[in-house]
Design an enzyme around this catalytic site. Structure first.
Site, PDB file in Angstrom:
ATOM      1  N   ASP A 176       0.568  -1.098   0.285  1.00  0.00           N
ATOM      2  CA  ASP A 176       0.067  -0.004  -0.176  1.00  0.00           C
ATOM      3  C   ASP A 176       0.725   1.248   0.041  1.00  0.00           C
ATOM      4  O   ASP A 176       1.778   0.860   0.856  1.00  0.00           O
ATOM      5  CB  ASP A 176      -0.323  -0.018   1.478  1.00  0.00           C
ATOM      6  CG  ASP A 176      -1.966   1.630   1.511  1.00  0.00           C
ATOM      7  OD1 ASP A 176      -2.505   1.962   0.301  1.00  0.00           O
ATOM      8  OD2 ASP A 176      -1.767   1.731   2.480  1.00  0.00           O
ATOM      9  N   ASP A 183       0.106   5.015   0.469  1.00  0.00           N
ATOM     10  CA  ASP A 183      -0.624   5.692   1.968  1.00  0.00           C
ATOM     11  C   ASP A 183      -0.947   5.071   2.747  1.00  0.00           C
ATOM     12  O   ASP A 183      -1.756   3.989   3.149  1.00  0.00           O
ATOM     13  CB  ASP A 183      -1.536   6.769   0.986  1.00  0.00           C
ATOM     14  CG  ASP A 183      -1.739   7.565   0.185  1.00  0.00           C
ATOM     15  OD1 ASP A 183      -0.211   7.304  -0.430  1.00  0.00           O
ATOM     16  OD2 ASP A 183      -2.365   8.466  -0.255  1.00  0.00           O
TER      17      ASP A 183
END
Length: 355
Positions: free
Chosen positions: A9, A11
């Site tokens: 991922d 953010d």
């Protein structure tokens, strides 16, 4: 060989996620998570390929213009690249939850090709992210999930967890002559339990574990009413196979070992975890047995072990006492093995790129 992947991922995992609006849409909002770059480099060296996968709500709309995203994102990628971090692919879902698209995590649309190719090592691939949807994505992909958190599972912890596995193997070998169960833990010491039915052989196997600095459990039921041939031979085959499996991809190991212990006996041992089985053995004994172990089976044991482990092994001993000569061989092998299996880095110790 199948490939290990990390689906990471963006953010909140690679870079910080602004709590105000959850959008990195200005340069001053770009901040890397602590330790992320050195740990990604470490993971790359350990054989992982990196794929970034991120939901960017409403990207390209008035609420999140593409240009506002591109500036900080491109700078982030330039910094990663300048430090040696390479992403095989960057996968972005630009939709809002209300759009009910097929590509938003935890749905698997963006990663379908990895699932279809059958070239991914699912047992050793991971999704890494800070949200429950990342863990759900891992479940949907049939791989492992790691929930990133600065306190409880940060990048140094992830790097350690994924590059320092517990090198363990369990081998069961059943034939008409023997039933053998072998377990080895290369990164644990003490607590070995060995029962082959041949007392002196048990003592010698314990010398390997003790001087090799690892733990093993061996249980054998063999046709000892005939002789010790099948028990010793098959134990060597099973132990060699277990050691080979426990070593895994062999990244970071020293590979070579050499010892020349001098006591009442002079024993020489040289070892190369080469993938090429070969034994050079020189030892002479006065008697046919030491305790309840046939001395002719000692060479047979090491030949069987070197064959299934895939090692080149040279063993030689001189001395006056048969017990000491036998023991010197097993001690020397254990000390040599200790050197060769020790992990000192992350690279594969071969110019060929394979062992």
């Amino acid at each position: 060989m199948s490939q290990k992947y990390l689906f990471i991922d963006r953010d909140g995992t690679l870079i910080s996620e602004p709590p105000s609006d959850f959008q990195v849409d200005r340069f001053d909002k770009l901040a890397f998570e602590p330790g992320v770059i050195p740990q990604l480099l470490k993971l790359q060296k350990a054989g992982y390929k990196l794929v970034m996968i991120t939901n960017q709500d409403g990207l390209g709309t008035q609420s999140f213009p593409q240009a506002d995203f591109d500036g900080p994102h491109n700078l982030m990628m330039q910094i990663f690249t300048s430090q040696g971090v390479q992403f095989d692919e960057v996968l972005i879902c630009p939709h809002l939850p209300a759009d009910e698209c097929d590509c938003r995590k935890p749905k698997v649309k963006l990663v379908e090709r990895y699932l279809a190719e059958q070239a991914m090592d699912r047992a050793n691939s991971y999704v890494i992210g800070d949200r429950a949807t990342d863990i759900q994505l891992a479940e949907n992909m049939g791989i492992n999930g790691l929930r990133y958190d600065r306190e409880t599972l940060n990048w140094p912890m992830i790097g350690e967890q994924l590059t320092r596995r517990d090198r363990y193997a369990h081998v069961v070998r059943n034939t008409k002559e023997t039933q053998i169960d072998v377990q080895v833990w290369l990164d644990r010491e003490g607590g070995s339990k060995i029962n082959t039915g041949v007392g002196f052989f048990d003592h010698m196997l314990d010398q390997i574990a003790t001087h090799g600095g690892f733990r093993m459990e061996i249980n054998v039921k063999g046709d000892l009413y005939i002789d010790d041939h099948h028990t010793v031979e098959d134990t060597g085959l099973a132990l060699g196979e277990a050691l080979k499996i426990a070593l895994g991809d062999k990244r970071g190991i020293c590979r070579f070992g050499f010892v020349l212990p001098m006591d009442e006996c002079l024993a020489r041992c040289a070892l190369d975890i080469s993938g090429r089985p070969h034994l050079e053995y020189k030892a002479e004994f006065t008697y046919q047995r030491v305790g309840d172990l046939s001395t002719e089976m000692i060479e047979h044991f090491f030949r069987s072990l070197s064959y299934t482990m895939g090692v080149t092994l040279h063993l030689k001993t001189k001395g006056k006492n048969d017990h000491h000569r036998v023991e010197s061989l097993f001690k020397a092998f254990g000390r040599t093995l200790r050197q060769a299996i020790r992990v000192e880095g992350d690279t594969l110790p071969s110019s060929k790129g394979v062992l």
